[in-house]
Each structure stands twice: as C-alpha cells, then as structure tokens.
Write a protein that holds these residues in place. Structure first.
Motif, PDB file in Angstrom:
ATOM      1  N   ILE A 169       4.067  -1.838   2.455  1.00  0.00           N
ATOM      2  CA  ILE A 169       3.224  -1.306   1.390  1.00  0.00           C
ATOM      3  C   ILE A 169       3.598  -1.993   0.086  1.00  0.00           C
ATOM      4  N   HIS A 170       2.673  -2.740  -0.477  1.00  0.00           N
ATOM      5  CA  HIS A 170       2.909  -3.451  -1.727  1.00  0.00           C
ATOM      6  C   HIS A 170       2.253  -2.667  -2.854  1.00  0.00           C
ATOM      7  N   LEU A 171       3.084  -2.208  -3.795  1.00  0.00           N
ATOM      8  CA  LEU A 171       2.707  -1.193  -4.763  1.00  0.00           C
ATOM      9  C   LEU A 171       2.797  -1.711  -6.193  1.00  0.00           C
ATOM     10  N   LEU A 172       1.763  -1.431  -6.984  1.00  0.00           N
ATOM     11  CA  LEU A 172       1.785  -1.662  -8.421  1.00  0.00           C
ATOM     12  C   LEU A 172       1.913  -0.320  -9.139  1.00  0.00           C
ATOM     13  N   VAL A 173       2.413  -0.333 -10.368  1.00  0.00           N
ATOM     14  CA  VAL A 173       2.732   0.902 -11.091  1.00  0.00           C
ATOM     15  C   VAL A 173       2.066   0.885 -12.454  1.00  0.00           C
ATOM     16  N   LYS A 174       1.398   1.966 -12.809  1.00  0.00           N
ATOM     17  CA  LYS A 174       0.782   2.115 -14.125  1.00  0.00           C
ATOM     18  C   LYS A 174       1.836   1.953 -15.218  1.00  0.00           C
ATOM     19  N   SER A 234      -7.654   6.666 -17.588  1.00  0.00           N
ATOM     20  CA  SER A 234      -6.788   5.659 -18.158  1.00  0.00           C
ATOM     21  C   SER A 234      -6.052   4.863 -17.089  1.00  0.00           C
ATOM     22  N   SER A 235      -6.096   5.315 -15.821  1.00  0.00           N
ATOM     23  CA  SER A 235      -5.453   4.562 -14.741  1.00  0.00           C
ATOM     24  C   SER A 235      -6.374   3.445 -14.260  1.00  0.00           C
ATOM     25  N   VAL A 236      -7.069   2.834 -15.210  1.00  0.00           N
ATOM     26  CA  VAL A 236      -8.089   1.853 -14.890  1.00  0.00           C
ATOM     27  C   VAL A 236      -7.499   0.630 -14.201  1.00  0.00           C
ATOM     28  N   GLY A 237      -6.376   0.129 -14.685  1.00  0.00           N
ATOM     29  CA  GLY A 237      -5.789  -1.052 -14.082  1.00  0.00           C
ATOM     30  C   GLY A 237      -5.382  -0.817 -12.642  1.00  0.00           C
ATOM     31  N   SER A 238      -4.851   0.368 -12.350  1.00  0.00           N
ATOM     32  CA  SER A 238      -4.442   0.691 -10.990  1.00  0.00           C
ATOM     33  C   SER A 238      -5.636   0.758 -10.056  1.00  0.00           C
ATOM     34  N   ALA A 239      -6.735   1.380 -10.505  1.00  0.00           N
ATOM     35  CA  ALA A 239      -7.933   1.490  -9.674  1.00  0.00           C
ATOM     36  C   ALA A 239      -8.557   0.121  -9.431  1.00  0.00           C
ATOM     37  N   ALA A 246      -1.599  -0.211  -2.767  1.00  0.00           N
ATOM     38  CA  ALA A 246      -1.686   1.054  -3.488  1.00  0.00           C
ATOM     39  C   ALA A 246      -1.120   0.857  -4.884  1.00  0.00           C
ATOM     40  N   ALA A 247      -1.449   1.780  -5.771  1.00  0.00           N
ATOM     41  CA  ALA A 247      -0.955   1.715  -7.144  1.00  0.00           C
ATOM     42  C   ALA A 247      -0.728   3.132  -7.649  1.00  0.00           C
ATOM     43  N   LEU A 248       0.293   3.297  -8.478  1.00  0.00           N
ATOM     44  CA  LEU A 248       0.532   4.600  -9.092  1.00  0.00           C
ATOM     45  C   LEU A 248      -0.344   4.755 -10.320  1.00  0.00           C
ATOM     46  N   GLY A 249      -0.805   5.988 -10.536  1.00  0.00           N
ATOM     47  CA  GLY A 249      -1.520   6.344 -11.740  1.00  0.00           C
ATOM     48  C   GLY A 249      -0.978   7.648 -12.275  1.00  0.00           C
ATOM     49  N   THR A 250      -1.502   8.085 -13.388  1.00  0.00           N
ATOM     50  CA  THR A 250      -1.206   9.417 -13.907  1.00  0.00           C
ATOM     51  C   THR A 250      -2.522  10.045 -14.332  1.00  0.00           C
ATOM     52  N   GLU A 251      -2.572  11.379 -14.248  1.00  0.00           N
ATOM     53  CA  GLU A 251      -3.781  12.085 -14.664  1.00  0.00           C
ATOM     54  C   GLU A 251      -3.402  13.226 -15.601  1.00  0.00           C
ATOM     55  N   SER A 308       1.788  19.926 -20.531  1.00  0.00           N
ATOM     56  CA  SER A 308       1.031  21.007 -19.888  1.00  0.00           C
ATOM     57  C   SER A 308       0.242  20.497 -18.692  1.00  0.00           C
ATOM     58  N   PHE A 309      -0.290  19.261 -18.786  1.00  0.00           N
ATOM     59  CA  PHE A 309      -1.260  18.796 -17.802  1.00  0.00           C
ATOM     60  C   PHE A 309      -0.897  17.498 -17.090  1.00  0.00           C
ATOM     61  N   ASP A 310       0.035  16.698 -17.588  1.00  0.00           N
ATOM     62  CA  ASP A 310       0.341  15.398 -16.971  1.00  0.00           C
ATOM     63  C   ASP A 310       0.742  15.551 -15.510  1.00  0.00           C
ATOM     64  N   ALA A 311       0.254  14.628 -14.677  1.00  0.00           N
ATOM     65  CA  ALA A 311       0.634  14.609 -13.260  1.00  0.00           C
ATOM     66  C   ALA A 311       0.536  13.188 -12.721  1.00  0.00           C
ATOM     67  N   PRO A 312       1.607  12.651 -12.110  1.00  0.00           N
ATOM     68  CA  PRO A 312       1.521  11.348 -11.447  1.00  0.00           C
ATOM     69  C   PRO A 312       0.721  11.475 -10.152  1.00  0.00           C
TER      70      PRO A 312
END
Length: 413
Positions: A43-48, A129-134, A144-149, A184-188
């Motif tokens: 699994i080759h992974l990129l990170v936000k 904002s996780s545009v680069g990962s998508a 796969a790539a990590l994002g945050t929401e 309050s709302f951040d989630a990886p």
C-alpha cells in the motif's frame, strides 16, 4: 484538459505511480513532496499536508507555515507499525483547511499548491480541503491518501473526484500531531481506490491516545447492532430520482437490502461560530511548541503573517479576522449542543424509518458535526466524473459501513 483519471479497478505498481506523478502533477497540483516508494510494500500512501510526518515540513497549505517541522502525528506512528504500508509523500490542501475565506473555492486553492484540478477534466470542481489527496487517488498517484474532515473535507472531494472516502467515527483516530482547525469537529480519514484499502489503512491508524480528549480504543468500543439484511433510508432533494439510481436500488434488493425514500430534512448548525472559537485556542496551543523566529507561535501571529502578505489571501481573510475578534468561550457548551442535535436527527430518522443506514447523493454535514462515520463511494451513473453516493450510520458502526459498501460494489460489477 484530457481525462487524467486512472481506473479504480486497475492495479498500479510503485514505478507507475511515480511516472504518473512526474507526468501529470504539474497539471493537477496534487502532490507537494514525494520520494521513490518502497516497491516491496503493498500500500503506497500519501498524506495530507496538515498531518505531521517527520520526513517533510507540514504547512496546512499556508505560506506562513511552509517550513513548519513536526514529528510524526500519532496516526502516522500507528501506520508505521504496518509493514505493508509505505508513506512516500504529502498532498496539497485548501489553505488552512479552507479557513482563510468564506468564498466558495471549489478547486481547493492555496498559495503553495495553487488550484487543484479534477483528473476527469478542468471544467469539473475538485473540492476542498483534502483536495490533493482525492485528486492523487483519482489520478493513480497512490493507492490511498490520508485526509482530514471538519465539515465535508473528505466527503466532498471524494464525491467530486470519483474515489472512495471514509470519515471514521470521531475519536477512533487521534488528532495529535495534526494542525488543527476545530477540536470540536476535526477527524482524520482515508481516501482510497477501493473499500479494502479504506479498511486496512483505517484500522492501522486506530488506537487510544491520552493526548487527544476525544480519543478512544476502537477495538474495545461497543458496536451498534445492524441487521445482516440492512434497510437503507435514501434522502433526496427532489421528487425525481434518476433511472440509474432506481436501477441501483432494484439491484440492491438482490442483496436483501431494502430502500425507503424521503425528502431531505433541513437543519442548520452553528458551525462557523464554533470553528471560529476553536481555531484561535487550538492553533495557539498547537503552534507554541513548534514556532520559531520564522514560524508563528500563536493564532494571532499567524493572522499577522497573513496581514503582512496580501498575496497569501487573494480571496480575502475574513474568516481569520472574524475568529481573532471573537471572544473565546469558557467551555464547549455550544459545540456539545450542536453535536447532540446532529446525532438526535440521525437517530430519530433511523428509528422512525426502521433503517440501518442513511444514503444521499449530495453531501450532508450531519456526521461531520455529530461525529459518526460516513463513506463516499462512486457508482456508475453514466457520468463523468462518476456519480457518487454518501452513506452514514450510527457512531462506531464503521466496520459495518465498510462492509456494506464492499457488498454494494457487486451491483456495478
């Protein structure tokens, strides 16, 4: 621009990913840093680029933070324990996770990354904002790539770019070491080429972290009961349902899945007020240990950096100014009321319509506020980019949700 997407059902070698980054990243503006991936990993992974990775600076898309050095975030430490996963680079994101301006920037602008581009064509939005990962997943730059929401930052780019996106139950993955927007709302979360990748990367990131007040041990958390033959509540905003969606729901019946339809209820949350209050406190607390003579050590210093550099906020910086001027609340009462409001709505609909999951063809912010899990996934609706659905369920129903989406794939295969 030609279609630069890469079919999700086709495998990619590490060498192919690098070739695609070299050929197309100059157009798509998805990747900030990368190194040659480890071909021995699966699994080759990129990170936000708002998530701390010791190998590269972490900017949150901001010129003011472009050289900020952070240690591995807690979730990165967890991922490194899985020998199948290779972390080989970082992705661009919307400036400060979209916090600089209220202007709707559907192409994920930041000074460092410029405008993102949808691999399906430049006329399509690619989200934030996780545009680069998508974009990186859609273009075949990674598995796969990590994002945050915080409010749609995984779901919306996944839906725009036709990839799988998963925002887990908030607290199942620690936020320690991630540049904050709102505690309050951040989630990886994860964006990936298939549900199996979502599941493996997600489970590799989980683990209790005493430094994050919302963290819990997902492996020991009680899971909600969901029937083996689930019932879906489909929310729509018009009386018209496309023939392709109707066909999709008919095919779901072959899996023993029943669907009931309902007009989408309208609900408003105090998101802007809560996130504006949070970022001032959360950003200062985060930056204090890492700031330097050239890097801001507080939210106020960050705002001053923006004030002194107009080219960093070509679309305005009213959200930063509003947050700086806003009195800091003494507690999380308003946030807690909104979280309860969102979860009460989800629970009431599931109970009233005897459903296990809620499905929508448009983004809904209920789970971003409430904290429960959601998945965005592409379905073949004859569109370019592919049409996508978003599915959510009760808190801690993450594994059932991942299994559902995997089963639903057979409808289009």
């Amino acid at each position: 621009m030609e279609n630069l997407s890469y079919p999700l059902n086709r495998n990619l070698s590490a060498a192919q990913m690098v070739k695609r980054i070299q050929a197309f990243n100059g157009v798509l503006h998805a990747v900030r840093f990368y190194k040659n991936p480890n071909a021995d990993c699966s699994i080759h992974l990129l990170v936000k680029d708002n998530i701390g990775v010791r190998d590269w600076p972490s900017s949150a898309g901001s010129f003011a933070l472009k050289n900020l050095r952070l240690p591995d975030a807690f979730c990165i430490e967890q991922l490194r324990k899985n020998p199948r996963i290779d972390i080989f680079g970082k992705t661009h994101l919307t400036e400060l996770a979209g916090f600089v301006t209220s202007s709707v920037l559907k192409r994920g602008y930041s000074e460092l990354g410029g405008f993102g581009r949808n691999p399906y064509g430049g006329r399509f939005p690619c989200g934030g904002s996780s545009v680069g990962s998508a974009v990186a997943v859609s273009a075949g730059f990674c598995d796969a790539a990590l994002g945050t929401e915080t409010r749609g930052s995984i779901m919306i780019p996944a839906m725009y770019n036709g990839v799988y996106g998963f925002k887990p139950t908030r607290g199942s993955i620690s936020r320690t070491g991630i540049i904050p927007l709102s505690s309050s709302f951040d989630a990886p979360g994860v964006l990936a080429r298939n549900p199996e990748l979502l599941k493996e990367v997600f489970l590799s990131m989980t683990g209790y972290d005493s430094s994050d007040p919302q963290s819990f041990d997902f492996s020991f958390c009680p899971k909600p009961f969901i029937r083996s033959r689930p019932r879906l509540l489909f929310l729509r905003n018009s009386s018209q349902v496309s023939s392709a969606l109707n066909f999709f729901f008919i095919r779901l019946a072959d899996l023993g899945v029943s669907v009931v339809e309902l007009e989408t209820p309208q609900i408003v949350f105090d998101y802007k007020e809560i996130s504006s209050s949070d970022i001032k406190r959360d950003m200062t607390k985060f930056l204090e240990p890492y700031g330097s003579a050239s890097e801001p050590k507080s939210f106020r210093e960050l705002v001053e950096k923006y004030r002194s550099r107009p080219e960093s906020h070509r679309y305005g910086m009213e959200r930063l100014e509003d947050a700086l001027a806003m009195p800091e609340p003494k507690d999380k009462e308003l946030a807690n009321r909104n979280i309860e409001k969102a979860n009460d709505l989800i629970e009431s609909l599931l109970l009233k319509y005897d459903a296990d999951y809620i499905v929508s063809s448009e983004y809904l912010d209920w789970w971003a506020i409430g904290g429960g899990p959601t998945i965005a996934f592409p379905v073949d609706l004859g569109k370019t980019p592919p049409g996508c659905l978003m599915v959510g369920t009760r808190r801690n129903g993450d594994l059932a949700l991942l299994s559902l989406v995997k089963a639903m794939l057979s409808v289009w295969q």
